[in-house]
Motif scaffolding. Structure first.
Motif, PDB file in Angstrom:
ATOM      1  N   GLU A 198       1.050  -1.009   0.034  1.00 30.29           N
ATOM      2  CA  GLU A 198      -0.013  -0.182  -0.054  1.00 30.29           C
ATOM      3  C   GLU A 198       1.012   1.291   0.032  1.00 30.29           C
ATOM      4  N   SER A 199       0.365   2.173  -0.215  1.00 30.04           N
ATOM      5  CA  SER A 199       1.207   3.592  -0.205  1.00 30.04           C
ATOM      6  C   SER A 199       0.555   4.333   1.251  1.00 30.04           C
ATOM      7  N   GLU A 201      -0.084   7.327   1.562  1.00 28.99           N
ATOM      8  CA  GLU A 201      -1.343   8.021   1.069  1.00 28.99           C
ATOM      9  C   GLU A 201      -2.479   7.331   1.355  1.00 28.99           C
ATOM     10  N   GLU A 202      -2.423   6.098   1.039  1.00 32.19           N
ATOM     11  CA  GLU A 202      -3.779   5.223   1.161  1.00 32.19           C
ATOM     12  C   GLU A 202      -3.804   5.027   2.651  1.00 32.19           C
ATOM     13  N   ALA A 205      -5.154   7.836   4.083  1.00 31.81           N
ATOM     14  CA  ALA A 205      -6.671   8.236   3.799  1.00 31.81           C
ATOM     15  C   ALA A 205      -7.702   7.688   4.962  1.00 31.81           C
ATOM     16  N   MET A 206      -7.145   6.563   5.353  1.00 30.61           N
ATOM     17  CA  MET A 206      -8.071   5.736   6.407  1.00 30.61           C
ATOM     18  C   MET A 206      -8.335   6.478   7.574  1.00 30.61           C
ATOM     19  N   ARG A 282      -7.633  -2.960   5.000  1.00 31.03           N
ATOM     20  CA  ARG A 282      -6.286  -3.246   4.613  1.00 31.03           C
ATOM     21  C   ARG A 282      -6.100  -4.520   3.960  1.00 31.03           C
ATOM     22  N   ASN A 285      -7.484  -4.821   0.639  1.00 32.24           N
ATOM     23  CA  ASN A 285      -6.517  -4.081  -0.231  1.00 32.24           C
ATOM     24  C   ASN A 285      -5.441  -4.638  -0.682  1.00 32.24           C
ATOM     25  N   TRP A 286      -4.878  -5.486   0.312  1.00 33.62           N
ATOM     26  CA  TRP A 286      -3.709  -6.008  -0.001  1.00 33.62           C
ATOM     27  C   TRP A 286      -3.785  -7.172  -1.114  1.00 33.62           C
TER      28      TRP A 286
END
Length: 329
Positions: A198-199, A201-202, A205-206, A282, A285-286
Protein backbone atom coordinates in the motif's frame (compact mmCIF):
# COMPACT_ATOMS: atom_id res chain seq x y z
CA UNK A 1 1.22 -3.44 16.74
CA UNK A 2 0.02 -3.71 13.16
CA UNK A 3 0.97 -0.06 12.11
CA UNK A 4 3.19 1.22 14.93
CA UNK A 5 6.28 1.47 12.73
CA UNK A 6 4.77 4.45 10.93
CA UNK A 7 3.76 6.25 14.10
CA UNK A 8 7.09 5.71 15.78
CA UNK A 9 8.70 7.28 12.74
CA UNK A 10 6.35 10.26 12.90
CA UNK A 11 6.82 10.76 16.62
CA UNK A 12 10.61 10.60 16.33
CA UNK A 13 10.42 13.11 13.49
CA UNK A 14 8.59 15.60 15.72
CA UNK A 15 10.56 15.13 18.92
CA UNK A 16 14.27 15.31 19.70
CA UNK A 17 16.02 12.07 20.60
CA UNK A 18 16.24 11.66 24.35
CA UNK A 19 17.65 9.05 26.67
CA UNK A 20 14.79 6.98 28.03
CA UNK A 21 14.68 4.32 30.70
CA UNK A 22 14.29 0.77 29.50
CA UNK A 23 10.72 -0.46 29.21
CA UNK A 24 9.94 -2.56 32.24
CA UNK A 25 6.29 -3.42 31.84
CA UNK A 26 4.88 -6.63 33.25
CA UNK A 27 2.61 -9.17 31.62
CA UNK A 28 -1.00 -8.44 32.57
CA UNK A 29 -2.33 -11.90 31.75
CA UNK A 30 -1.80 -12.86 35.38
CA UNK A 31 -4.38 -10.21 36.32
CA UNK A 32 -7.14 -11.58 34.12
CA UNK A 33 -10.21 -12.74 36.00
CA UNK A 34 -11.74 -16.15 35.29
CA UNK A 35 -14.54 -14.32 33.46
CA UNK A 36 -12.02 -12.51 31.26
CA UNK A 37 -10.22 -15.77 30.48
CA UNK A 38 -13.53 -17.37 29.55
CA UNK A 39 -14.35 -14.42 27.30
CA UNK A 40 -10.94 -14.69 25.66
CA UNK A 41 -11.26 -18.40 25.00
CA UNK A 42 -14.79 -18.02 23.65
CA UNK A 43 -13.70 -15.22 21.29
CA UNK A 44 -10.87 -17.38 19.90
CA UNK A 45 -13.03 -20.45 19.35
CA UNK A 46 -13.16 -21.26 15.66
CA UNK A 47 -10.88 -18.39 14.57
CA UNK A 48 -8.96 -19.52 11.44
CA UNK A 49 -5.17 -19.60 11.76
CA UNK A 50 -4.89 -18.09 15.27
CA UNK A 51 -1.21 -18.98 15.74
CA UNK A 52 2.11 -18.99 13.95
CA UNK A 53 4.31 -16.11 12.78
CA UNK A 54 5.69 -17.97 9.73
CA UNK A 55 3.45 -19.70 7.22
CA UNK A 56 4.22 -20.94 3.71
CA UNK A 57 1.46 -20.65 1.09
CA UNK A 58 2.01 -22.60 -2.12
CA UNK A 59 0.11 -22.81 -5.38
CA UNK A 60 1.81 -24.28 -8.43
CA UNK A 61 5.23 -22.67 -8.72
CA UNK A 62 4.31 -19.78 -6.40
CA UNK A 63 5.71 -19.92 -2.86
CA UNK A 64 4.79 -17.20 -0.36
CA UNK A 65 6.49 -16.93 3.03
CA UNK A 66 4.10 -14.99 5.24
CA UNK A 67 5.94 -13.50 8.19
CA UNK A 68 3.94 -11.91 10.98
CA UNK A 69 6.00 -8.99 12.22
CA UNK A 70 6.21 -6.79 15.27
CA UNK A 71 7.00 -3.20 14.36
CA UNK A 72 8.76 -2.44 17.66
CA UNK A 73 12.33 -3.32 18.55
CA UNK A 74 13.03 -6.19 20.92
CA UNK A 75 16.29 -8.03 21.63
CA UNK A 76 14.56 -11.38 21.04
CA UNK A 77 14.34 -10.57 17.33
CA UNK A 78 18.03 -11.12 16.67
CA UNK A 79 17.72 -14.88 17.03
CA UNK A 80 14.56 -14.93 14.90
CA UNK A 81 16.25 -13.17 11.98
CA UNK A 82 19.22 -15.50 12.29
CA UNK A 83 16.92 -18.52 12.01
CA UNK A 84 14.97 -17.06 9.08
CA UNK A 85 17.94 -15.82 7.06
CA UNK A 86 18.94 -19.09 5.30
CA UNK A 87 15.40 -19.46 3.93
CA UNK A 88 14.34 -15.87 3.27
CA UNK A 89 17.64 -14.83 1.70
CA UNK A 90 16.76 -17.08 -1.24
CA UNK A 91 13.51 -15.25 -2.03
CA UNK A 92 12.91 -13.42 -5.31
CA UNK A 93 11.10 -10.46 -3.70
CA UNK A 94 10.05 -8.97 -0.37
CA UNK A 95 6.68 -7.27 0.16
CA UNK A 96 6.14 -4.95 3.12
CA UNK A 97 3.18 -2.84 4.19
CA UNK A 98 5.26 0.18 3.11
CA UNK A 99 8.94 -0.05 2.13
CA UNK A 100 11.59 1.97 3.90
CA UNK A 101 12.42 3.85 0.70
CA UNK A 102 8.84 5.10 0.44
CA UNK A 103 8.91 6.06 4.11
CA UNK A 104 12.10 8.05 3.53
CA UNK A 105 10.54 9.88 0.59
CA UNK A 106 7.45 10.71 2.63
CA UNK A 107 9.60 12.02 5.47
CA UNK A 108 10.97 14.66 3.12
CA UNK A 109 7.48 15.65 2.02
CA UNK A 110 6.24 15.81 5.61
CA UNK A 111 9.04 18.18 6.59
CA UNK A 112 7.66 20.63 4.02
CA UNK A 113 3.99 20.01 4.73
CA UNK A 114 3.05 18.55 8.14
CA UNK A 115 -0.70 18.85 7.52
CA UNK A 116 -1.24 15.06 7.13
CA UNK A 117 -0.55 14.65 10.86
CA UNK A 118 -0.85 18.16 12.32
CA UNK A 119 -3.67 20.71 12.55
CA UNK A 120 -2.22 23.63 10.60
CA UNK A 121 -5.29 25.87 10.65
CA UNK A 122 -8.55 26.19 12.53
CA UNK A 123 -9.41 25.03 16.07
CA UNK A 124 -6.89 22.90 17.97
CA UNK A 125 -7.76 19.96 20.21
CA UNK A 126 -8.04 22.31 23.18
CA UNK A 127 -11.07 23.77 21.42
CA UNK A 128 -12.40 20.50 20.02
CA UNK A 129 -12.25 18.36 23.17
CA UNK A 130 -14.18 18.59 26.45
CA UNK A 131 -12.09 20.16 29.20
CA UNK A 132 -11.93 16.96 31.29
CA UNK A 133 -10.81 14.86 28.34
CA UNK A 134 -8.11 17.35 27.39
CA UNK A 135 -6.83 17.41 30.98
CA UNK A 136 -6.50 13.61 30.93
CA UNK A 137 -4.73 13.64 27.57
CA UNK A 138 -2.42 16.50 28.64
CA UNK A 139 -1.32 14.45 31.63
CA UNK A 140 -0.54 11.49 29.36
CA UNK A 141 1.43 13.79 27.05
CA UNK A 142 3.43 15.12 29.98
CA UNK A 143 4.38 11.58 31.00
CA UNK A 144 5.88 11.13 27.53
CA UNK A 145 7.75 14.42 27.54
CA UNK A 146 5.53 15.89 24.82
CA UNK A 147 4.51 19.55 25.31
CA UNK A 148 0.74 19.95 25.53
CA UNK A 149 0.83 22.73 22.91
CA UNK A 150 2.28 20.24 20.45
CA UNK A 151 -0.29 17.59 21.34
CA UNK A 152 -3.05 20.16 20.86
CA UNK A 153 -1.97 20.59 17.24
CA UNK A 154 -1.87 16.88 16.43
CA UNK A 155 -4.70 15.42 14.42
CA UNK A 156 -6.88 13.39 16.80
CA UNK A 157 -6.03 10.00 15.27
CA UNK A 158 -2.31 10.80 15.44
CA UNK A 159 -2.48 11.92 19.07
CA UNK A 160 -4.29 8.69 19.91
CA UNK A 161 -1.60 6.60 18.25
CA UNK A 162 1.12 8.63 19.94
CA UNK A 163 -0.37 8.04 23.37
CA UNK A 164 -0.69 4.33 22.65
CA UNK A 165 3.11 4.20 22.77
CA UNK A 166 4.74 3.67 26.19
CA UNK A 167 6.71 6.66 27.44
CA UNK A 168 9.88 4.57 27.46
CA UNK A 169 9.78 4.31 23.65
CA UNK A 170 9.25 7.97 22.85
CA UNK A 171 12.46 9.43 21.47
CA UNK A 172 14.29 6.06 21.40
CA UNK A 173 16.05 5.98 18.00
CA UNK A 174 16.06 2.16 18.07
CA UNK A 175 12.38 1.78 18.95
CA UNK A 176 11.22 1.26 15.36
CA UNK A 177 13.87 -1.35 14.54
CA UNK A 178 11.29 -4.10 14.63
CA UNK A 179 11.15 -7.21 12.51
CA UNK A 180 10.08 -5.22 9.43
CA UNK A 181 13.21 -3.07 9.66
CA UNK A 182 15.44 -6.08 10.22
CA UNK A 183 13.95 -7.93 7.25
CA UNK A 184 14.44 -4.80 5.15
CA UNK A 185 18.13 -4.98 6.06
CA UNK A 186 18.16 -8.67 5.10
CA UNK A 187 16.64 -7.91 1.69
CA UNK A 188 19.11 -5.08 1.08
CA UNK A 189 22.10 -7.20 2.06
CA UNK A 190 21.05 -9.86 -0.45
CA UNK A 191 20.01 -7.48 -3.24
CA UNK A 192 16.40 -8.67 -3.19
CA UNK A 193 13.79 -6.26 -4.66
CA UNK A 194 11.28 -4.75 -2.22
CA UNK A 195 7.70 -3.70 -2.88
CA UNK A 196 4.90 -2.01 -0.90
CA UNK A 197 1.43 -3.49 -0.48
CA UNK A 198 0.00 0.00 0.00
CA UNK A 199 1.07 3.61 -0.25
CA UNK A 200 1.37 5.91 2.74
CA UNK A 201 -1.28 8.09 1.13
CA UNK A 202 -3.70 5.15 1.12
CA UNK A 203 -3.00 4.51 4.79
CA UNK A 204 -3.38 8.17 5.71
CA UNK A 205 -6.69 8.33 3.85
CA UNK A 206 -8.12 5.70 6.21
CA UNK A 207 -7.58 8.01 9.16
CA UNK A 208 -9.34 10.86 7.42
CA UNK A 209 -12.54 8.96 6.61
CA UNK A 210 -14.16 10.78 9.54
CA UNK A 211 -14.22 14.54 10.05
CA UNK A 212 -11.85 16.05 12.57
CA UNK A 213 -14.82 16.71 14.87
CA UNK A 214 -15.80 13.02 14.73
CA UNK A 215 -12.19 12.03 15.37
CA UNK A 216 -12.09 14.34 18.39
CA UNK A 217 -15.27 12.77 19.79
CA UNK A 218 -13.70 9.32 19.46
CA UNK A 219 -10.48 10.51 21.10
CA UNK A 220 -12.43 11.98 24.00
CA UNK A 221 -14.20 8.68 24.58
CA UNK A 222 -10.85 6.86 24.62
CA UNK A 223 -9.04 9.42 26.80
CA UNK A 224 -8.83 7.09 29.81
CA UNK A 225 -7.46 4.15 27.80
CA UNK A 226 -3.88 5.39 27.55
CA UNK A 227 -2.69 4.56 31.04
CA UNK A 228 -0.68 1.46 31.91
CA UNK A 229 0.81 1.41 28.41
CA UNK A 230 4.13 -0.16 29.50
CA UNK A 231 2.32 -3.18 30.90
CA UNK A 232 -0.03 -3.44 27.94
CA UNK A 233 2.91 -3.33 25.52
CA UNK A 234 4.80 -6.00 27.49
CA UNK A 235 1.72 -8.21 27.43
CA UNK A 236 1.26 -7.82 23.69
CA UNK A 237 4.95 -8.47 23.02
CA UNK A 238 4.93 -11.70 25.01
CA UNK A 239 1.90 -12.92 23.09
CA UNK A 240 3.71 -12.09 19.85
CA UNK A 241 6.82 -14.08 20.73
CA UNK A 242 4.56 -16.95 21.76
CA UNK A 243 3.21 -16.69 18.16
CA UNK A 244 -0.34 -16.18 19.41
CA UNK A 245 -1.45 -13.31 17.19
CA UNK A 246 -5.20 -13.87 17.45
CA UNK A 247 -4.79 -14.17 21.22
CA UNK A 248 -2.84 -10.90 21.21
CA UNK A 249 -5.56 -8.97 19.38
CA UNK A 250 -8.36 -10.27 21.58
CA UNK A 251 -6.34 -9.71 24.74
CA UNK A 252 -5.66 -6.16 23.58
CA UNK A 253 -9.37 -5.60 23.12
CA UNK A 254 -10.19 -6.86 26.62
CA UNK A 255 -7.48 -4.75 28.26
CA UNK A 256 -8.34 -1.61 26.30
CA UNK A 257 -11.99 -1.94 27.24
CA UNK A 258 -11.07 -2.33 30.91
CA UNK A 259 -8.88 0.76 31.03
CA UNK A 260 -11.11 2.90 28.81
CA UNK A 261 -13.87 3.11 31.38
CA UNK A 262 -16.45 3.05 28.58
CA UNK A 263 -19.56 0.92 28.51
CA UNK A 264 -19.07 -2.33 26.56
CA UNK A 265 -21.46 -1.11 23.85
CA UNK A 266 -19.67 2.21 23.25
CA UNK A 267 -16.25 0.55 23.42
CA UNK A 268 -17.22 -2.17 20.95
CA UNK A 269 -18.33 0.50 18.47
CA UNK A 270 -14.92 2.19 18.74
CA UNK A 271 -12.97 -1.07 18.55
CA UNK A 272 -14.96 -2.47 15.62
CA UNK A 273 -14.39 0.72 13.60
CA UNK A 274 -10.67 0.53 14.35
CA UNK A 275 -10.51 -3.12 13.29
CA UNK A 276 -12.57 -2.50 10.16
CA UNK A 277 -10.30 0.28 8.89
CA UNK A 278 -6.87 -0.94 9.97
CA UNK A 279 -7.24 -4.69 9.60
CA UNK A 280 -10.13 -5.83 7.44
CA UNK A 281 -10.08 -3.14 4.75
CA UNK A 282 -6.30 -3.14 4.48
CA UNK A 283 -6.18 -6.94 4.17
CA UNK A 284 -8.77 -6.78 1.42
CA UNK A 285 -6.80 -4.07 -0.36
CA UNK A 286 -3.57 -6.06 -0.14
CA UNK A 287 -4.95 -9.34 -1.44
CA UNK A 288 -5.05 -8.39 -5.16
CA UNK A 289 -1.36 -7.44 -4.96
CA UNK A 290 -0.51 -10.71 -3.23
CA UNK A 291 -2.51 -12.81 -5.69
CA UNK A 292 -0.66 -11.14 -8.56
CA UNK A 293 2.60 -12.69 -7.34
CA UNK A 294 3.09 -15.61 -9.70
CA UNK A 295 5.76 -18.28 -10.30
CA UNK A 296 8.29 -17.02 -7.77
CA UNK A 297 9.21 -17.21 -4.11
CA UNK A 298 8.23 -14.08 -2.20
CA UNK A 299 8.23 -12.90 1.40
CA UNK A 300 5.10 -11.13 2.68
CA UNK A 301 6.16 -9.36 5.89
CA UNK A 302 3.24 -7.61 7.61
CA UNK A 303 2.04 -7.03 11.16
CA UNK A 304 1.14 -10.35 12.79
CA UNK A 305 -2.40 -9.14 13.45
CA UNK A 306 -3.10 -9.33 9.73
CA UNK A 307 -2.68 -13.11 9.60
CA UNK A 308 -5.57 -14.60 11.57
CA UNK A 309 -9.38 -14.67 11.45
CA UNK A 310 -11.73 -15.00 8.49
CA UNK A 311 -10.54 -11.68 7.05
CA UNK A 312 -6.89 -12.60 7.66
CA UNK A 313 -4.41 -13.10 4.86
CA UNK A 314 -3.93 -16.78 5.65
CA UNK A 315 -7.62 -17.64 5.41
CA UNK A 316 -8.03 -15.55 2.26
CA UNK A 317 -5.10 -17.35 0.63
CA UNK A 318 -6.59 -20.72 1.53
CA UNK A 319 -9.89 -19.62 0.00
CA UNK A 320 -7.94 -18.66 -3.14
CA UNK A 321 -6.62 -22.20 -3.50
CA UNK A 322 -3.25 -21.99 -1.76
CA UNK A 323 -1.95 -24.79 0.45
CA UNK A 324 -0.80 -23.46 3.82
CA UNK A 325 1.88 -24.97 6.04
CA UNK A 326 3.14 -23.57 9.31
CA UNK A 327 6.93 -23.14 9.29
CA UNK A 328 9.60 -22.56 11.97
CA UNK A 329 9.93 -19.03 13.30
Amino acid sequence: MKHMRLFLFLICLLLPATVQAACEGRDLKADLTPAAWAELEQALEGVPYPEGNHWIATKGDTVLHLIGTLHLNDPRMGAIVERLTPTLSQADAFYFEVTRNEMDAWEQELALDPSPIMITSGPTLIDLLPEEAWATLSSALDERGIPSWMGAKMRPWFLGMTLAMPACLIGDPEASRGLDARLTELAEENGIPQFSLESIEELMAMFEIHTIEEQAESLARMANAYGNSDDQMATMKNAYFDENHAHSIELGRIMARKYSGMSPEVFDEEWNAFEQHLLIERNNNWMPHILNIQDQTAVIAVGAGHLSDTHGLLNQLQQAGYTLTRAPF
